[in-house]
Design a protein around this motif. Sequence first.
Motif, PDB file in Angstrom:
ATOM      1  N   UNK A  26       0.290  -1.460  -0.169  1.00 29.41           N
ATOM      2  CA  UNK A  26      -0.087  -0.036   0.409  1.00 29.41           C
ATOM      3  C   UNK A  26       0.897   1.146  -0.238  1.00 29.41           C
ATOM      4  N   UNK A  27       2.140   2.049   0.875  1.00 28.57           N
ATOM      5  CA  UNK A  27       2.676   2.648   0.695  1.00 28.57           C
ATOM      6  C   UNK A  27       4.287   2.395   0.755  1.00 28.57           C
ATOM      7  N   UNK A  28       4.801   2.431  -0.442  1.00 29.25           N
ATOM      8  CA  UNK A  28       6.257   1.476  -1.024  1.00 29.25           C
ATOM      9  C   UNK A  28       7.184   3.002  -0.771  1.00 29.25           C
ATOM     10  N   UNK A  29       8.240   1.984  -0.472  1.00 25.10           N
ATOM     11  CA  UNK A  29       9.066   3.254  -0.351  1.00 25.10           C
ATOM     12  C   UNK A  29      10.612   2.288  -0.557  1.00 25.10           C
ATOM     13  N   UNK A  30      11.197   3.188  -1.283  1.00 22.69           N
ATOM     14  CA  UNK A  30      12.067   3.012  -2.712  1.00 22.69           C
ATOM     15  C   UNK A  30      13.610   4.032  -2.501  1.00 22.69           C
ATOM     16  N   UNK A 151      16.117   0.554 -12.217  1.00 19.53           N
ATOM     17  CA  UNK A 151      15.370  -0.343 -11.551  1.00 19.53           C
ATOM     18  C   UNK A 151      14.368   0.042 -10.752  1.00 19.53           C
ATOM     19  N   UNK A 152      14.695   1.528 -10.489  1.00 22.88           N
ATOM     20  CA  UNK A 152      13.857   2.365  -9.332  1.00 22.88           C
ATOM     21  C   UNK A 152      12.615   2.589  -9.898  1.00 22.88           C
ATOM     22  N   UNK A 153      12.790   3.145 -11.096  1.00 26.15           N
ATOM     23  CA  UNK A 153      11.606   3.591 -12.738  1.00 26.15           C
ATOM     24  C   UNK A 153      10.941   2.070 -12.626  1.00 26.15           C
ATOM     25  N   UNK A 154      10.976   1.810 -12.622  1.00 31.87           N
ATOM     26  CA  UNK A 154      10.205   0.497 -13.406  1.00 31.87           C
ATOM     27  C   UNK A 154       9.507  -0.148 -12.054  1.00 31.87           C
ATOM     28  N   UNK A 167       4.193   5.675  -3.993  1.00 27.09           N
ATOM     29  CA  UNK A 167       5.168   5.424  -3.577  1.00 27.09           C
ATOM     30  C   UNK A 167       5.870   6.030  -3.255  1.00 27.09           C
ATOM     31  N   UNK A 168       6.928   6.236  -2.149  1.00 28.99           N
ATOM     32  CA  UNK A 168       7.689   6.975  -2.294  1.00 28.99           C
ATOM     33  C   UNK A 168       9.576   6.789  -2.473  1.00 28.99           C
ATOM     34  N   UNK A 169      10.390   7.486  -3.108  1.00 24.70           N
ATOM     35  CA  UNK A 169      11.644   7.103  -3.919  1.00 24.70           C
ATOM     36  C   UNK A 169      12.440   8.517  -3.096  1.00 24.70           C
ATOM     37  N   UNK A 170      13.035   7.803  -2.654  1.00 23.33           N
ATOM     38  CA  UNK A 170      14.453   8.221  -1.447  1.00 23.33           C
ATOM     39  C   UNK A 170      15.774   8.996  -2.278  1.00 23.33           C
ATOM     40  N   UNK A 175      17.447  13.279 -10.970  1.00 19.44           N
ATOM     41  CA  UNK A 175      16.470  12.391 -12.428  1.00 19.44           C
ATOM     42  C   UNK A 175      15.008  11.984 -11.711  1.00 19.44           C
ATOM     43  N   UNK A 176      14.901  11.761 -10.834  1.00 19.65           N
ATOM     44  CA  UNK A 176      13.611  11.464  -9.913  1.00 19.65           C
ATOM     45  C   UNK A 176      12.834  12.026 -10.275  1.00 19.65           C
TER      46      UNK A 176
END
Length: 349
Positions: A26-30, A151-154, A167-170, A175-176
């Motif tokens: 539900x809440x993904x931290x990458x 990989x993160x973007x995919x 999704x939250x990217x750290x 570029x993200x």
Amino acid sequence: MKARFFDLLQEIDNDRINGVGSNKNSRVLIIDGLNTFIRVFSAVPALNDDGMHIGGVTGFLRSVAAAIRQHKPTRCIIVFDGKGGSARRKSLYPNYKANRAVKTKFNRYEEFASLQDEQVSMKQQFGRMIEYLQCLPITTMAIDHIEADDAIAYIANEIFTDPEHKVTIVSTDRDFLQLVNDRITVWSPVKKIMYTPSVMREEFGIDSKNYLLYRALTGDKSDNIAGVNGIGLKTMIKQFPMMSNADEIDVESFVEYATTVDKKYKIHETVAKNKEQIELNYRLMQLKNVDISGTTKMLIMNLTDAEINKLDVLSFKRMFMSDKMYTVIKDLDTWMSSAFNPLNAYRSL
């Protein structure tokens, strides 16, 4: 400890009742793994009782734990660059990341006698850090022949596609920011800013859909990607007003506007003359439709779907005591339970 456990159960039950966080996705931290490790290794001067630098390991673990406590994800994925990850982009542009070939000291402090000593410590700490991560309820991956960015973007764009998946990217990698939308946000741990579509518009004056084009025009010094000279953000927005619209603008349309606009300025001529450079930069930087093989995509999906490790407190503590990291993390039990018990509870949902 019991009180904290019951609070956690209540939190999960409330999520289920409210339809939020009802499963582990539900809440993904990458987390951009190497980006985080290099940043903390460079900045954290921590030593153990033996006088050994442990800032890379402790800084990384503390950063991950802090991100988890702050963002309260239902799962955490840490992605590292794979072996030969830059090969594809270097085939397009041989000077890609060429500025990183010159080895310089990362750490600003004086714990290391030489550059060689620092590099040895860096490799040892990185390997040890991976061992610690294997004890935590976290998914880790490094895919050979692709960079962590891809990989993160995919994962963010193609795997967690349900509107209910947040999704939250750290990462400090700008570029993200091209991925930001109503479902994907980017947290900058240095700026302490959560980038959403509204924040993107407020800071840059353009829609997040067009951030990639803006980056293609201005380049990326950290990756040795040259921008087009004479193009600044304010001038670009003024002379190319469509960049502020919600519609995504591609390179072809952007250059066509520059060649057909009635009242031309120098910036329009510059854009028209540098179409090939802009197109190359766009290909190098784009993460919206990553150029990776079907086999690699399947591998990423399998690693994402694999069972998440159970929290192994005993093994973690054994390494922790062996490495004498208690000089940095004082109350290990509280530190571990506050960050990793919630993920451990969600891992099987």
